[in-house]
Write a protein that holds these residues in place. Sequence first.
Motif, PDB file in Angstrom:
ATOM      1  N   LYS A 183     -15.135  14.523  -2.112  1.00 17.16           N
ATOM      2  CA  LYS A 183     -16.358  13.855  -3.057  1.00 17.16           C
ATOM      3  C   LYS A 183     -15.960  14.087  -4.484  1.00 17.16           C
ATOM      4  O   LYS A 183     -15.977  13.093  -5.207  1.00 17.16           O
ATOM      5  CB  LYS A 183     -17.647  14.629  -2.748  1.00 17.16           C
ATOM      6  N   ARG A 184     -15.456  15.194  -4.945  1.00 20.14           N
ATOM      7  CA  ARG A 184     -14.869  15.338  -6.285  1.00 20.14           C
ATOM      8  C   ARG A 184     -13.461  14.379  -6.485  1.00 20.14           C
ATOM      9  O   ARG A 184     -13.538  13.967  -7.439  1.00 20.14           O
ATOM     10  CB  ARG A 184     -14.860  16.719  -6.717  1.00 20.14           C
ATOM     11  N   GLY A 185     -12.880  14.087  -5.524  1.00 19.37           N
ATOM     12  CA  GLY A 185     -11.674  13.426  -5.679  1.00 19.37           C
ATOM     13  C   GLY A 185     -12.393  11.711  -5.746  1.00 19.37           C
ATOM     14  O   GLY A 185     -11.845  10.958  -6.455  1.00 19.37           O
ATOM     15  N   ALA A 186     -13.552  11.593  -5.105  1.00 22.86           N
ATOM     16  CA  ALA A 186     -14.137  10.257  -5.148  1.00 22.86           C
ATOM     17  C   ALA A 186     -14.651  10.059  -6.546  1.00 22.86           C
ATOM     18  O   ALA A 186     -14.420   8.871  -6.878  1.00 22.86           O
ATOM     19  CB  ALA A 186     -15.208  10.060  -3.966  1.00 22.86           C
ATOM     20  N   ILE A 187     -15.242  10.815  -6.973  1.00 25.03           N
ATOM     21  CA  ILE A 187     -15.915  11.000  -8.362  1.00 25.03           C
ATOM     22  C   ILE A 187     -14.766  10.526  -9.562  1.00 25.03           C
ATOM     23  O   ILE A 187     -15.128   9.526 -10.202  1.00 25.03           O
ATOM     24  CB  ILE A 187     -16.694  12.036  -8.744  1.00 25.03           C
ATOM     25  N   ILE A 188     -13.714  11.237  -9.405  1.00 28.04           N
ATOM     26  CA  ILE A 188     -12.643  10.844 -10.457  1.00 28.04           C
ATOM     27  C   ILE A 188     -11.858   9.422 -10.016  1.00 28.04           C
ATOM     28  O   ILE A 188     -11.962   8.860 -10.969  1.00 28.04           O
ATOM     29  CB  ILE A 188     -11.652  12.063 -10.267  1.00 28.04           C
ATOM     30  N   SER A 189     -11.964   9.288  -8.761  1.00 30.34           N
ATOM     31  CA  SER A 189     -11.215   7.874  -8.473  1.00 30.34           C
ATOM     32  C   SER A 189     -12.175   6.675  -8.994  1.00 30.34           C
ATOM     33  O   SER A 189     -11.665   5.727  -9.354  1.00 30.34           O
ATOM     34  CB  SER A 189     -10.978   7.810  -7.094  1.00 30.34           C
ATOM     35  N   SER A 190     -13.432   7.093  -8.941  1.00 30.13           N
ATOM     36  CA  SER A 190     -14.291   5.897  -9.202  1.00 30.13           C
ATOM     37  C   SER A 190     -14.136   5.464 -10.720  1.00 30.13           C
ATOM     38  O   SER A 190     -14.566   4.378 -10.949  1.00 30.13           O
ATOM     39  CB  SER A 190     -15.680   6.276  -9.016  1.00 30.13           C
ATOM     40  N   LYS A 191     -13.427   6.424 -11.415  1.00 28.98           N
ATOM     41  CA  LYS A 191     -13.261   5.977 -12.906  1.00 28.98           C
ATOM     42  C   LYS A 191     -11.907   5.044 -13.006  1.00 28.98           C
ATOM     43  O   LYS A 191     -11.495   4.830 -14.075  1.00 28.98           O
ATOM     44  CB  LYS A 191     -13.290   7.342 -13.661  1.00 28.98           C
ATOM     45  N   LEU A 192     -11.167   4.940 -12.018  1.00 31.56           N
ATOM     46  CA  LEU A 192     -10.168   4.084 -12.073  1.00 31.56           C
ATOM     47  C   LEU A 192     -10.006   2.865 -11.428  1.00 31.56           C
ATOM     48  O   LEU A 192     -11.080   2.546 -10.647  1.00 31.56           O
ATOM     49  CB  LEU A 192      -8.920   5.107 -11.084  1.00 31.56           C
ATOM     50  N   PRO A 193      -9.337   1.802 -11.955  1.00 34.53           N
ATOM     51  CA  PRO A 193      -9.260   0.646 -11.322  1.00 34.53           C
ATOM     52  C   PRO A 193      -8.567   0.357 -10.003  1.00 34.53           C
ATOM     53  O   PRO A 193      -7.435   0.155 -10.068  1.00 34.53           O
ATOM     54  CB  PRO A 193      -8.576  -0.344 -12.572  1.00 34.53           C
ATOM     55  N   LEU A 194      -9.292   0.770  -9.162  1.00 32.29           N
ATOM     56  CA  LEU A 194      -8.683   0.687  -7.686  1.00 32.29           C
ATOM     57  C   LEU A 194      -8.615  -0.633  -7.133  1.00 32.29           C
ATOM     58  O   LEU A 194      -9.510  -1.631  -7.560  1.00 32.29           O
ATOM     59  CB  LEU A 194      -9.658   1.673  -6.706  1.00 32.29           C
ATOM     60  N   LEU A 195      -7.700  -0.940  -6.583  1.00 28.73           N
ATOM     61  CA  LEU A 195      -7.412  -2.336  -5.812  1.00 28.73           C
ATOM     62  C   LEU A 195      -7.452  -1.897  -4.266  1.00 28.73           C
ATOM     63  O   LEU A 195      -6.882  -0.931  -3.847  1.00 28.73           O
ATOM     64  CB  LEU A 195      -6.253  -2.765  -6.310  1.00 28.73           C
ATOM     65  N   PRO A 196      -8.101  -2.630  -3.513  1.00 29.17           N
ATOM     66  CA  PRO A 196      -7.953  -2.445  -2.067  1.00 29.17           C
ATOM     67  C   PRO A 196      -6.665  -2.306  -1.461  1.00 29.17           C
ATOM     68  O   PRO A 196      -5.707  -3.180  -2.142  1.00 29.17           O
ATOM     69  CB  PRO A 196      -8.727  -3.819  -1.567  1.00 29.17           C
ATOM     70  N   SER A 197      -6.477  -1.502  -0.576  1.00 29.54           N
ATOM     71  CA  SER A 197      -5.090  -1.569   0.142  1.00 29.54           C
ATOM     72  C   SER A 197      -4.906  -2.271   1.083  1.00 29.54           C
ATOM     73  O   SER A 197      -5.914  -2.878   1.622  1.00 29.54           O
ATOM     74  CB  SER A 197      -4.758  -0.174   0.769  1.00 29.54           C
ATOM     75  N   ILE A 198      -3.782  -2.827   1.425  1.00 32.01           N
ATOM     76  CA  ILE A 198      -3.620  -3.722   2.507  1.00 32.01           C
ATOM     77  C   ILE A 198      -3.219  -3.033   3.811  1.00 32.01           C
ATOM     78  O   ILE A 198      -2.856  -1.885   3.907  1.00 32.01           O
ATOM     79  CB  ILE A 198      -2.458  -4.963   1.983  1.00 32.01           C
ATOM     80  N   GLU A 199      -3.110  -3.800   4.728  1.00 35.22           N
ATOM     81  CA  GLU A 199      -3.087  -3.355   6.172  1.00 35.22           C
ATOM     82  C   GLU A 199      -1.708  -2.603   6.129  1.00 35.22           C
ATOM     83  O   GLU A 199      -1.895  -1.378   6.705  1.00 35.22           O
ATOM     84  CB  GLU A 199      -3.014  -4.418   7.209  1.00 35.22           C
ATOM     85  N   ASP A 200      -0.720  -2.821   5.839  1.00 36.88           N
ATOM     86  CA  ASP A 200       0.702  -2.202   5.941  1.00 36.88           C
ATOM     87  C   ASP A 200       0.737  -0.990   5.159  1.00 36.88           C
ATOM     88  O   ASP A 200       1.642  -0.091   5.278  1.00 36.88           O
ATOM     89  CB  ASP A 200       1.416  -3.060   5.643  1.00 36.88           C
ATOM     90  N   ASP A 201      -0.250  -0.616   4.176  1.00 35.22           N
ATOM     91  CA  ASP A 201      -0.094   0.413   3.357  1.00 35.22           C
ATOM     92  C   ASP A 201      -0.186   1.712   4.090  1.00 35.22           C
ATOM     93  O   ASP A 201       0.755   2.684   3.835  1.00 35.22           O
ATOM     94  CB  ASP A 201      -1.129   0.456   2.095  1.00 35.22           C
ATOM     95  N   LEU A 202      -1.093   1.919   4.866  1.00 33.67           N
ATOM     96  CA  LEU A 202      -1.357   3.080   5.694  1.00 33.67           C
ATOM     97  C   LEU A 202      -0.143   3.083   6.530  1.00 33.67           C
ATOM     98  O   LEU A 202       0.297   4.272   6.826  1.00 33.67           O
ATOM     99  CB  LEU A 202      -2.733   3.165   6.546  1.00 33.67           C
ATOM    100  N   ALA A 203       0.431   2.103   7.114  1.00 35.37           N
ATOM    101  CA  ALA A 203       1.606   2.270   8.003  1.00 35.37           C
ATOM    102  C   ALA A 203       2.782   2.497   7.211  1.00 35.37           C
ATOM    103  O   ALA A 203       3.528   3.178   7.744  1.00 35.37           O
ATOM    104  CB  ALA A 203       1.729   0.857   8.693  1.00 35.37           C
ATOM    105  N   HIS A 204       2.740   2.047   6.110  1.00 35.09           N
ATOM    106  CA  HIS A 204       3.904   2.392   5.171  1.00 35.09           C
ATOM    107  C   HIS A 204       4.013   4.125   4.863  1.00 35.09           C
ATOM    108  O   HIS A 204       5.014   4.728   5.037  1.00 35.09           O
ATOM    109  CB  HIS A 204       3.748   1.781   3.762  1.00 35.09           C
ATOM    110  N   ILE A 205       2.930   4.657   4.779  1.00 33.83           N
ATOM    111  CA  ILE A 205       2.686   5.825   4.588  1.00 33.83           C
ATOM    112  C   ILE A 205       3.150   6.638   5.661  1.00 33.83           C
ATOM    113  O   ILE A 205       4.052   7.773   5.747  1.00 33.83           O
ATOM    114  CB  ILE A 205       1.240   6.457   4.366  1.00 33.83           C
ATOM    115  N   ASP A 206       2.879   6.199   7.143  1.00 34.03           N
ATOM    116  CA  ASP A 206       3.251   6.953   8.279  1.00 34.03           C
ATOM    117  C   ASP A 206       4.613   6.784   8.350  1.00 34.03           C
ATOM    118  O   ASP A 206       5.322   7.739   8.757  1.00 34.03           O
ATOM    119  CB  ASP A 206       2.439   6.325   9.606  1.00 34.03           C
TER     120      ASP A 206
END
Lengths: 389, 269
Positions: free
Chosen positions: A220-243
């Motif tokens: 939650k505290r990670g979310a609160i900090i992140s909500s102050k950032l210009p976030l873009l939706p990730s694309i489908e391949d992003d999570l696969a890229h991490i893996d």
Amino acid sequence: MSSASDLVGSCFRVSSDVLGLLIRALKDDGYMTIGPRKVAESIQLEVIDSVDDLPRGWGDQQDAGSYRLVRRSDSAYFGYNLGADSWKKWLDPRRKLLWRAKRDGESWEAEQSQMQVPRMAFIGVRACELAAIKVQLRVREVTQAHSSSPDAQSSTLSAEAPAGVPEEPFLVGINCSQAAATCFCSSMHTGPAFGSGCDLVLTEVINDDNHNFLIQIRTKRGAIISSKLPLLPSIEDDLAHIDRQIARVSDSQSRQLNISNPAEFFSRRLEHSHWDDVATRCLSCANCTLVCPTCFCSTVEDTTDVKNAVAERWLRWDSCFHLDFSFIHGGSVRSSTRSRYRQWLTHKLGTWHEQFGSSGCVGCGRCIAWCPVGIDLTAEVKSLSQPTQ
Amino acid sequence: MRRRAQKKLAVWKFASCDGCQLSLLDCEDELLTLARRIKFANFMEASSAVVRGPYDLSIVEGSITTPSDAERILDVRRRSKFLVTIGACATSGGIQALRNFADVKEFISIVYARPEYIETLTKSTGIADHVHVDYELRGCPVNKHQLLEVIVAFLVGRRPNIPAESVCVQCKERGTTCISVAQGVPCMGPVTQSGCGAICPAYGRGCYGCFGPKEKANVDALVADWRLHKSVSEDQTRRLLHTFNAWAEPFRSAGSSPGVEHIGKDLRD
């Protein structure tokens, strides 16, 4: 707009410029931001003010007894592997005042140390380091529980010290983009994938002209900090890229440490001839324990000043490689280097399980790289697996 | 409140450069405070006013190099309740112990116009080779904070906080990146006792070993690494090991192979 806690569990894509905004957001929230910095010829963990402090474009080559900074061909912020510093430097300071007594005529007045511990945010925590932080917290829990028992002789010493026990730091993890030759987290099951515990986990993605970060929001505290950032939706391949990246880093690790039943493994080898062999090479200089992210042993130093008006009790890092460490009435229990190395390895990999419920080793490889003569615990364990000579 | 009789301190000099006892004068801020707690009864470098012994604490600087000094140290011991040696000379013979590896008579014939005036021993040795020493403080020179710590600890009757650990511990404490691992510089730090504050590695130089061997110093293992991974020759190895603490084991023997005939040769050539 949805509330910040809805963001927990999601992954976003941000441009690399957002790293600076993240650092600023943490600072604005009152955190002291600590992260990697190039200091002299290595990457150290120091206070950072902005992205300009990060070791952009620096990487390293490591092997047993060797570490060299090298320029990368790209401009990655987190393209280095681990340096000698670990987060214990911040969680468990090298020197800590426990109490001070001042002379007042014929009597003494003691006061507890009132060290202020800042709120800290750690930027660039690796998976093995998160595991190490968790081991450290577990050690603190167990030793505190022990020392607060009425029969514990040291109850006024280390664990009950009021100073230096900080609020759990804000953790910004970063997925490793490569393994050093000294890494073996994969076989210790402490990485390269993150366990639970980070507030945010970043993955640095550099393709041609694009320099982005994937940001996984974990708390939650990670979310609160992140909500102050210009976030873009990730694309489908992003999570696969991490893996894929995690799998690649895992597969590239050549060193391994596999002991199926650690307690038994070592208890059967206490008189193995290989301990003598290690002792011929070991300098007992303590570098391995100093760079280890979980080694926690300390000693207490009592000081008096020149006027004999102030007495202080300090806690400072110690090492099982020191002669004085095992000094009890009558002498040192472990006077030979053989017995000190054996104590370190059997505790770290064996009896630690019994004492703290896990291995004391997270596979970061620091003790291999920063040993001046390149002693490699994974190789030593292999030799110990062979029949005694 | 009655004041207890002040303890008496004496400082003695043998073969040395005076740098260690100068460290005591160098304690400028603390010196007057210290003088209120202990009587500087015999400290020629500070005052020619000498108070007779016996002395509660004797601080001995320098090594034994002449027959008369070998006699004098016995007398110093007799007049001292507690005897502390300070510095590499008093502990292990100092830089002048390089003579121990060579022929002193040859030196004398080269250096002095009238060699027959010179009466000297063939070896320079530390104080503990001659009399019982209660405590040895290392360094070339000693660290003034450690010197103060030894005196203050003596006054309150506690053990001084002088760790016997390696220089590496102090490098890590001050955040110095290991120059041996990160730059391949041959460094004596892992086999040398801490105390100096790990000054040299902080400036990119390998440790010179001024504080002498740490406990259980495994010099052979370090030398093996220098040869294998840092291309350090036998001659360089000897020069690294045989400096201020050349006569201290295991620096002495590890640096001695394969002989040190060259010492003194530079003078002759």
